[in-house]
Write a protein that holds these residues in place. Structure first.
Motif, PDB file in Angstrom:
ATOM      1  N   ALA A 151     -30.060  50.503  -9.405  1.00  0.00           N
ATOM      2  CA  ALA A 151     -29.250  49.274  -9.438  1.00  0.00           C
ATOM      3  C   ALA A 151     -27.784  49.598  -9.705  1.00  0.00           C
ATOM      4  CB  ALA A 151     -29.787  48.322 -10.504  1.00  0.00           C
TER       5      ALA A 151
ATOM      6  N   HIS B 141     -26.169  50.779  -6.553  1.00  0.00           N
ATOM      7  CA  HIS B 141     -25.892  49.666  -5.632  1.00  0.00           C
ATOM      8  C   HIS B 141     -24.698  48.843  -6.119  1.00  0.00           C
ATOM      9  CE1 HIS B 141     -29.190  50.028  -2.795  1.00  0.00           C
ATOM     10  NE2 HIS B 141     -30.063  50.137  -3.783  1.00  0.00           N
ATOM     11  N   ALA B 142     -24.538  48.733  -7.442  1.00  0.00           N
ATOM     12  CA  ALA B 142     -23.512  47.850  -8.005  1.00  0.00           C
ATOM     13  C   ALA B 142     -22.105  48.432  -7.893  1.00  0.00           C
ATOM     14  CB  ALA B 142     -23.838  47.548  -9.463  1.00  0.00           C
TER      15      ALA B 142
ATOM     16  N   ASP C  80     -19.309  49.726  -6.116  1.00  0.00           N
ATOM     17  CA  ASP C  80     -18.820  49.746  -4.742  1.00  0.00           C
ATOM     18  C   ASP C  80     -17.763  50.848  -4.607  1.00  0.00           C
ATOM     19  OD1 ASP C  80     -17.709  49.270  -2.252  1.00  0.00           O
ATOM     20  OD2 ASP C  80     -17.872  47.100  -2.421  1.00  0.00           O
TER      21      ASP C  80
ATOM     22  N   ARG D 175     -23.898  49.167  -0.856  1.00  0.00           N
ATOM     23  CA  ARG D 175     -23.248  48.469  -1.978  1.00  0.00           C
ATOM     24  C   ARG D 175     -23.687  47.020  -1.907  1.00  0.00           C
ATOM     25  NH1 ARG D 175     -22.558  53.258  -4.237  1.00  0.00           N
ATOM     26  NH2 ARG D 175     -21.776  54.701  -2.653  1.00  0.00           N
TER      27      ARG D 175
ATOM     28  N   GLN E  83     -24.777  43.868  -4.471  1.00  0.00           N
ATOM     29  CA  GLN E  83     -24.976  43.288  -5.799  1.00  0.00           C
ATOM     30  C   GLN E  83     -26.301  42.545  -5.902  1.00  0.00           C
ATOM     31  OE1 GLN E  83     -21.611  40.910  -6.949  1.00  0.00           O
ATOM     32  NE2 GLN E  83     -20.124  42.553  -6.570  1.00  0.00           N
TER      33      GLN E  83
ATOM     34  N   ALA F 104     -28.945  45.039  -6.506  1.00  0.00           N
ATOM     35  CA  ALA F 104     -28.817  45.543  -7.870  1.00  0.00           C
ATOM     36  C   ALA F 104     -29.430  44.565  -8.872  1.00  0.00           C
ATOM     37  CB  ALA F 104     -27.346  45.781  -8.200  1.00  0.00           C
ATOM     38  N   LYS F 105     -29.147  43.282  -8.710  1.00  0.00           N
ATOM     39  CA  LYS F 105     -29.720  42.281  -9.620  1.00  0.00           C
ATOM     40  C   LYS F 105     -31.237  42.211  -9.486  1.00  0.00           C
ATOM     41  CE  LYS F 105     -25.574  39.349  -9.715  1.00  0.00           C
ATOM     42  NZ  LYS F 105     -25.004  38.028  -9.322  1.00  0.00           N
TER      43      LYS F 105
ATOM     44  N   LEU G 291     -19.835  46.802 -12.682  1.00  0.00           N
ATOM     45  CA  LEU G 291     -21.143  46.712 -13.333  1.00  0.00           C
ATOM     46  C   LEU G 291     -21.345  45.335 -13.956  1.00  0.00           C
ATOM     47  CD1 LEU G 291     -21.364  50.232 -15.051  1.00  0.00           C
ATOM     48  CD2 LEU G 291     -22.578  49.453 -13.005  1.00  0.00           C
TER      49      LEU G 291
ATOM     50  N   LYS H 223     -20.474  42.564 -12.846  1.00  0.00           N
ATOM     51  CA  LYS H 223     -20.838  41.581 -11.820  1.00  0.00           C
ATOM     52  C   LYS H 223     -22.346  41.474 -11.630  1.00  0.00           C
ATOM     53  CE  LYS H 223     -16.526  42.043  -9.176  1.00  0.00           C
ATOM     54  NZ  LYS H 223     -16.077  40.642  -9.292  1.00  0.00           N
ATOM     55  N   VAL H 224     -23.100  42.505 -12.052  1.00  0.00           N
ATOM     56  CA  VAL H 224     -24.562  42.431 -11.939  1.00  0.00           C
ATOM     57  C   VAL H 224     -25.211  42.314 -13.313  1.00  0.00           C
ATOM     58  CG1 VAL H 224     -24.549  43.707  -9.767  1.00  0.00           C
ATOM     59  CG2 VAL H 224     -24.876  44.949 -11.923  1.00  0.00           C
TER      60      VAL H 224
END
Length: 515
Positions: free
Chosen positions: A300, A303-304, A306, A342, A344, A347-348, A381, A383-384
């Motif tokens: 995650a 992925h978060a 970017d 990338r 979010q 990731a979530k 980070l 943001k997730v």
């Protein structure tokens, strides 16, 4: 007069909003086209962040020191701007058995004092490096037991275990030749005060915190350099270094950060040059405890973050994304392995699946000089839902914690970078992956087996197979957040012409200077 380019504000960098700043064009080499009034005719003046720690090449292990010393000392092998391994003091090398590397030396080479650089001198140099009494911080030859003279121009390096990249390891720190007669005469302290090598420049004067001066070696086996003096100046403050460049006191300012380079972009008579670099950045994750034990959490984070956006908005485009920890120019890199998407949302989803639908609190440690990039990563980070408090420490504290026996000394997440100057992927993973290595925070038996395979296999094809499998495993298990290779960035005036290799070593013998 061209208008100075607006500087990227800290707020803009951290917000990661708006348009990306364009990468600077590379019109060619550092092309000389004129001379400012009063500029010395054939003196090349290079500024970097500090003086060398010592002028004894076997008692230092940092690139800042080696940037100076490589101009006075030769190594067994070398690399040109094309990054390919080439003959240096050794014309050829071979491995007659798995535990031996044999080097055939260049005939007729002499040290600056006239002493011959033959097999006896090279064997003495390697054995001095290995001698515990030397207290050398250079670790590349840790598997070499002894160097032995075979004949006047042949030296064997005998190893305790197979090491397939010894020729690369003697292209810089591990391969310097020093004069045995002169060292016996003046001792180590005298040698450090007035170094004698075989390199393209001879030592002239060292005034610490002011300047180090060298003259061309007229008898250099590679040909005398094309200008009259080389001067290195320590300038730890980038703003002061750039001001010296504008006032014609310096010709090249090396080791610039993207943010520092923006300060001078657009000024007349000064250019910014950025070239592909090998220094690779990543986040080290403590996979032994807390949320980071779960592979879904680690995926995650990848992925978060970017990375392309970081490169555009914070690094001014002066970096290249990497799929794992392997830089593109290193042996072992597999271009078929792609970076994380990338995403979010993904990731979530992974965080929720791992039991952290609302994220979690953690910390991200970085050196003070990396505050912008650390704050930007923390913002991504967040943001997730991963709330990573940024802890900034000075370079000395960071280094002492990194090299301590406490693998958690820098917290659950820390921002790190490695310069794999051997251009072999082993250098990037040797301290970070196998579970018993100093900076490893990941226990994976498959990774350990792959590390053993690439470190011990003599056949390049077998090593590449192990490296490919290791990159696939790294991406799958995500024990790090993979970031980027930072460019080598220089500010220059119109006088010098020079092209660095990907490692960015300041070997200046090939430079030319317009009077």
């Amino acid at each position: 007069m061209a208008s100075p380019r607006p500087r990227l504000s800290r707020r803009d960098a951290l917000r990661l909003g708006g348009l990306a700043l364009p990468a600077l064009a590379l019109p060619g080499l550092l092309t000389a086209c004129g001379s400012a009034a009063g500029t010395p005719g054939t003196v090349l003046r290079v500024a970097q962040t500090s003086d060398p720690k010592t002028l004894d090449p076997q008692k230092q292990g940092d690139l800042t020191s080696m940037n100076v010393l490589i101009n006075m000392f030769d190594t067994l092998t070398t690399r040109g701007p094309d990054n390919q391994l080439k003959p240096g003091l050794a014309l050829s090398w071979s491995s007659p058995d798995p535990l031996t590397w044999r080097f055939k030396l260049r005939p007729g080479v002499k040290f600056h004092n006239g002493e011959p650089c033959d097999a006896n001198a090279v064997a003495f140099s390697i054995n001095r490096l290995l001698d515990p009494a030397t207290k050398s911080p250079i670790v590349e030859l840790r598997y070499v037991k002894q160097a032995k003279v075979v004949d006047p121009l042949t030296v064997d390096l005998h190893c305790s275990q197979a090491d397939p990249i010894i020729p690369a390891k003697v292209s810089l720190f591990g391969g310097v030749a020093v004069p045995p007669g002169y060292l016996k005469q003046v001792g180590s302290a005298g040698f450090a005060k007035h170094p004698v090598g075989t390199g393209p420049f001879t030592f002239e004067e060292f005034q610490r915190d002011h300047q180090l001066r060298m003259r061309p070696n007229p008898a250099y086996w590679g040909g005398k350099p094309a200008y009259d003096e080389l001067v290195f100046l320590p300038m730890p403050d980038a703003s002061s270094a750039l001001a010296s460049l504008q006032s014609d006191e310096v010709d090249i300012v090396a080791n610039l950060t993207p943010d520092a380079a923006l300060q001078i972009q657009g000024y007349p008579g000064v250019a910014i040059r950025n070239y592909p670099g090998i220094r690779t950045s990543y986040l080290s994750l403590d996979t032994t405890q807390g949320p980071l034990r779960d592979v879904r959490v680690r995926q995650a984070l990848n992925h978060a973050v970017d990375v392309p956006l970081l490169i555009k908005a914070v690094l001014d485009g002066k970096a290249r994304e990497v799929p794992t920890m392997f830089p593109r120019e290193s042996f072992g890199f597999d271009p078929s392995i792609t970076p994380y998407t990338r995403d979010q949302g993904e990731a979530k989803r992974l965080l929720a699946e791992a039991g952290f639908p609302d994220g979690f609190d953690t910390s991200l440690t970085a050196q003070t000089a990396d505050s912008n990039i650390a704050e930007a990563i923390s913002g991504l980070l967040a943001k997730v839902g991963v709330r990573a408090r940024v802890d900034l420490v000075d370079a000395g504290t960071y280094s002492s914690r990194l090299t301590s026996n406490n693998r958690g000394a820098l917290g659950p997440i820390y921002l790190a970078a490695s310069t794999g100057w051997t251009l072999d992927a082993e250098s990037l993973v040797q301290s970070n992956v196998r579970h018993d290595r100093r900076q490893s925070r990941w226990h994976n038996p498959q990774a350990d087996r792959l590390i053993d395979a690439e470190e011990l296999s003599p056949a390049p094809a077998d090593r590449q197979k192990a490296f490919t499998s290791l990159q696939q495993l790294l991406k799958q298990e995500a024990p790090f957040v993979f970031l980027y290779q930072i460019d080598n960035i220089y500010a220059v005036n119109t006088r010098p012409s020079w092209h660095p290799g990907v490692v960015g070593v300041l070997a200046m013998a090939s430079a030319t200077v317009t009077p």
